[in-house]
Design a protein around this motif. Structure first.
Motif, PDB file in Angstrom:
ATOM      1  N   ILE A  66      44.421  32.620  56.726  1.00 32.62           N
ATOM      2  CA  ILE A  66      43.862  34.342  56.374  1.00 32.62           C
ATOM      3  C   ILE A  66      42.966  33.727  55.157  1.00 32.62           C
ATOM      4  O   ILE A  66      44.052  33.342  54.456  1.00 32.62           O
ATOM      5  N   THR A  67      42.217  34.432  54.736  1.00 31.83           N
ATOM      6  CA  THR A  67      41.233  34.522  53.095  1.00 31.83           C
ATOM      7  C   THR A  67      41.198  35.838  52.635  1.00 31.83           C
ATOM      8  O   THR A  67      40.573  36.584  53.410  1.00 31.83           O
ATOM      9  N   LEU A  68      41.244  36.209  51.683  1.00 29.07           N
ATOM     10  CA  LEU A  68      41.457  37.719  51.336  1.00 29.07           C
ATOM     11  C   LEU A  68      40.268  37.583  50.123  1.00 29.07           C
ATOM     12  O   LEU A  68      40.686  36.703  49.348  1.00 29.07           O
ATOM     13  N   GLY A  69      39.944  38.276  50.127  1.00 25.92           N
ATOM     14  CA  GLY A  69      38.713  38.571  49.165  1.00 25.92           C
ATOM     15  C   GLY A  69      39.332  39.663  48.223  1.00 25.92           C
ATOM     16  O   GLY A  69      39.603  40.884  48.641  1.00 25.92           O
ATOM     17  N   ILE A  70      39.524  39.712  47.000  1.00 26.72           N
ATOM     18  CA  ILE A  70      40.138  40.542  46.120  1.00 26.72           C
ATOM     19  C   ILE A  70      38.917  41.197  44.648  1.00 26.72           C
ATOM     20  O   ILE A  70      38.785  40.353  43.649  1.00 26.72           O
ATOM     21  N   GLU A  71      38.594  42.038  44.904  1.00 27.10           N
ATOM     22  CA  GLU A  71      37.929  43.096  43.180  1.00 27.10           C
ATOM     23  C   GLU A  71      37.918  43.678  42.581  1.00 27.10           C
ATOM     24  O   GLU A  71      39.600  44.877  42.923  1.00 27.10           O
ATOM     25  N   ALA A  72      38.501  43.162  41.201  1.00 30.08           N
ATOM     26  CA  ALA A  72      39.535  43.433  40.086  1.00 30.08           C
ATOM     27  C   ALA A  72      37.895  44.008  38.963  1.00 30.08           C
ATOM     28  O   ALA A  72      37.191  43.163  38.634  1.00 30.08           O
ATOM     29  N   SER A  73      38.730  44.749  37.999  1.00 31.10           N
ATOM     30  CA  SER A  73      38.142  45.292  36.965  1.00 31.10           C
ATOM     31  C   SER A  73      38.710  44.994  35.988  1.00 31.10           C
ATOM     32  O   SER A  73      39.761  45.747  35.731  1.00 31.10           O
ATOM     33  N   ILE A  74      38.042  45.234  34.605  1.00 33.92           N
ATOM     34  CA  ILE A  74      39.355  44.906  33.286  1.00 33.92           C
ATOM     35  C   ILE A  74      38.008  45.903  32.532  1.00 33.92           C
ATOM     36  O   ILE A  74      37.464  44.827  31.985  1.00 33.92           O
TER      37      ILE A  74
END
Length: 192
Positions: A66-74
């Protein structure tokens, strides 16, 4: 001589007055316009990039990827830049660390937002060693949580440094049958 002494004293008084006025202006600006504001980490989306879970009951073998993609912003709401150090995105399953990805150090200019994309691959051996995994898998839902902590500093007027720690975390579940992410619940915290 008295005239020279008066001129010198007047010159010193004017210079002292100008210096005091400049210091007052700098202090007022530091506590109003340049007052440090809290940069905010936000986890914008969590997606499944790859998922394969297979159980072979006869051979007692589990195949898991299982590979998850996480998009975050600062977001940096300050009037000055925000420098942050190396960090990590972490993934937990029932309180146990099962995934980790590095976030390299960087700098965000005044008033800008930086977007970060991270791939988290679940460490199968850690997930499978948890006694709750098979129960959750059979129920069709794997509860996970992820968090990102960014630590850095805001430098005001080049000599006043304010240390900032910003954290965002999300609880969510993977729906095993549809291979989708269920509703996520996120929390955000920033400390100056």
């Amino acid at each position: 001589m008295k005239a020279e002494s008066r001129k010198r004293n007047l010159c010193l008084a004017v210079t002292a007055g100008v210096v005091i006025a400049i210091v007052l202006i700098i202090v007022i600006l530091a506590f109003t316009v340049f007052k440090p504001r809290r940069p905010v980490d936000t986890i914008d989306s969590i997606t499944i990039q790859e998922m394969h879970v297979g159980l072979n009951v006869a051979q007692l073998v589990v195949d898991l990827n299982i590979t998850l993609g996480i998009e975050a912003s600062i977001n940096n709401p300050n009037h000055v830049g925000f420098k942050y150090s190396d960090s990590n995105a972490l993934l937990n399953y029932r309180g146990q660390l099962v995934g980790e990805a590095p976030i390299p150090a960087g700098e965000i200019k005044a008033g800008e937002t930086e977007f970060i994309k991270v791939s988290l691959t679940i460490m199968a051996n850690r997930l499978l060693s948890n006694s709750q995994f098979f129960k959750d898998y059979i129920s069709g839902s794997l509860p996970l949580s992820t968090w990102i902590t960014t630590s850095g500093k805001v430098s005001i007027l080049g000599f006043i440094n304010v240390h900032v720690v910003s954290t965002s975390s999300c609880d969510f579940a993977i729906n095993v049958s549809t291979k989708t992410i269920g509703q996520k619940e996120c929390r955000y915290k920033t400390e100056l």
